[in-house]
Enzyme design. Structure first.
Site, mmCIF file in Angstrom:
data_model
loop_
_atom_site.group_PDB
_atom_site.id
_atom_site.type_symbol
_atom_site.label_atom_id
_atom_site.label_comp_id
_atom_site.label_asym_id
_atom_site.label_seq_id
_atom_site.Cartn_x
_atom_site.Cartn_y
_atom_site.Cartn_z
ATOM 1 N N SER A 102 -6.015 51.554 -100.995
ATOM 2 C CA SER A 102 -6.064 51.837 -99.565
ATOM 3 C C SER A 102 -7.366 51.304 -98.957
ATOM 4 C CB SER A 102 -5.877 53.338 -99.336
ATOM 5 O OG SER A 102 -5.644 53.626 -97.980
ATOM 6 N N ASP A 145 5.868 52.605 -98.174
ATOM 7 C CA ASP A 145 4.531 53.061 -97.797
ATOM 8 C C ASP A 145 4.511 53.408 -96.312
ATOM 9 O OD1 ASP A 145 1.765 53.343 -97.221
ATOM 10 O OD2 ASP A 145 1.263 51.994 -98.873
ATOM 11 N N HIS A 152 2.547 55.422 -100.380
ATOM 12 C CA HIS A 152 1.126 55.096 -100.455
ATOM 13 C C HIS A 152 0.487 55.635 -101.734
ATOM 14 C CE1 HIS A 152 -2.206 53.289 -98.398
ATOM 15 N NE2 HIS A 152 -2.933 54.394 -98.385
#
Length: 301
Positions: free
Chosen positions: A124, A252, A281
């Site tokens: 991320s 995601d 995610h």
């Protein structure tokens, strides 16, 4: 263990698999050191002392890598991870949360430990910080990079980025975060792991992840969200010269794959791309076996 970064902030780090690390646990037995990378003691000994540096997501700490660290330590790799400023056990300063500053924090860690030929693995915002590190510091210390569900290349819609998220939607999300952080996290908890697609993620793991996120400083959380959503990395990605693995989930919710993973892989010269059809995610946990296998193949390739 702590190191001091570019502006005097003290950041916590863990260094497993190095002979100088005397902490109880994985590092205590010297996992990953060449003299200990044999088949004995249940270790496979594939790493030959190679170093992997894990860069965590926004709101999460080194603890997020609990499915990766044992896997790679058991295969002979030295594993280093650290808590971003305002996260985990690190200091909570009032500033320094911009992407340039946090990329410099990563640089300070590599310099503190004098790490070379490392594999950088970022999830991320961690992936975005690695990309900015390469822009600001080059690849002198880096052998390869893995972007895992990374917030790249640029998520906010602008005139020259028409496929991004509307600025109003970004602002509204930040406003909800400011208004009620626990509720904001709870509303996204199931989507984070894409449990609606049948991923085997227990309620206990969801609650554990929320607790980790809530442990981050509220101010740091706000600044990290802005950095993840508003920073433009498009100019830097085509300049990357080291091998790159891009891993993303098709489900995601936080970083939609059509805006992030697929575009990133297309922009980085020679990138290897892996897309998991049912992953959200939080694929580092929900799809850890598949992710670990892909990372290992990339590192050994």
């Amino acid at each position: 263990m702590f190191f001091e970064t570019h502006d005097g902030t003290r950041l916590f780090y863990e260094d497993y698999g190095h002979e100088d690390y005397g902490h109880e646990g994985y590092g205590h037995e010297g996992y990953g050191h060449e003299d200990n990378g044999r088949e004995d003691n249940g270790r496979e000994g594939h790493g030959h002392g190679e170093t992997l540096v894990f860069v965590a997501s926004a709101m999460l700490s080194t603890d997020m890598w609990e499915y990766q660290l044992p896997f790679f330590l058991e295969r002979g790799y030295r594993c280093v991870a650290f808590d971003r400023r305002g996260h985990g056990r690190s200091d909570r300063p009032s500033d320094g949360y911009g992407i340039d500053s946090t990329a410099d924090d990563l640089a300070a860690l590599l310099e503190h430990l004098d790490l070379r030929d490392v594999t950088l693995i970022g999830h991320s915002l961690g992936g975005a910080e690695i990309a900015r590190y390469l822009v600001r510091h080059g690849a002198r210390r880096v052998a390869r990079v893995a972007f895992v569900a990374a917030m790249l290349p640029f998520l906010t819609r602008t005139d020259d980025n028409p496929h991004g998220l509307p600025a109003e939607a970004v602002a509204a999300s930040v406003a909800r975060l400011r208004a009620d952080r626990p509720r904001w996290l709870a509303d996204q908890a199931q989507a984070f792991f894409a449990t609606h697609l049948g991923n085997d993620v227990s309620p206990a793991l969801v609650a554990h992840t929320m607790a980790q996120c809530l442990a981050a400083a509220p101010w740091a959380t706000l600044q990290a969200q802005r950095a993840a959503l508003e920073t433009d990395h498009r100019a830097g990605l085509p300049e990357i010269t080291v091998p790159v693995l891009v891993v993303h989930g098709a489900a995601d919710f936080s970083a939609p794959v059509e805006l992030t993973g697929r575009r990133t892989a297309a922009m980085v010269p020679g990138a290897t791309y892996r897309e998991y059809p049912t992953a959200g995610h939080g694929l580092y946990a929900s799809h850890h076996a598949e992710l670990n296998a892909d990372l290992l193949a990339f590192i050994k390739g």
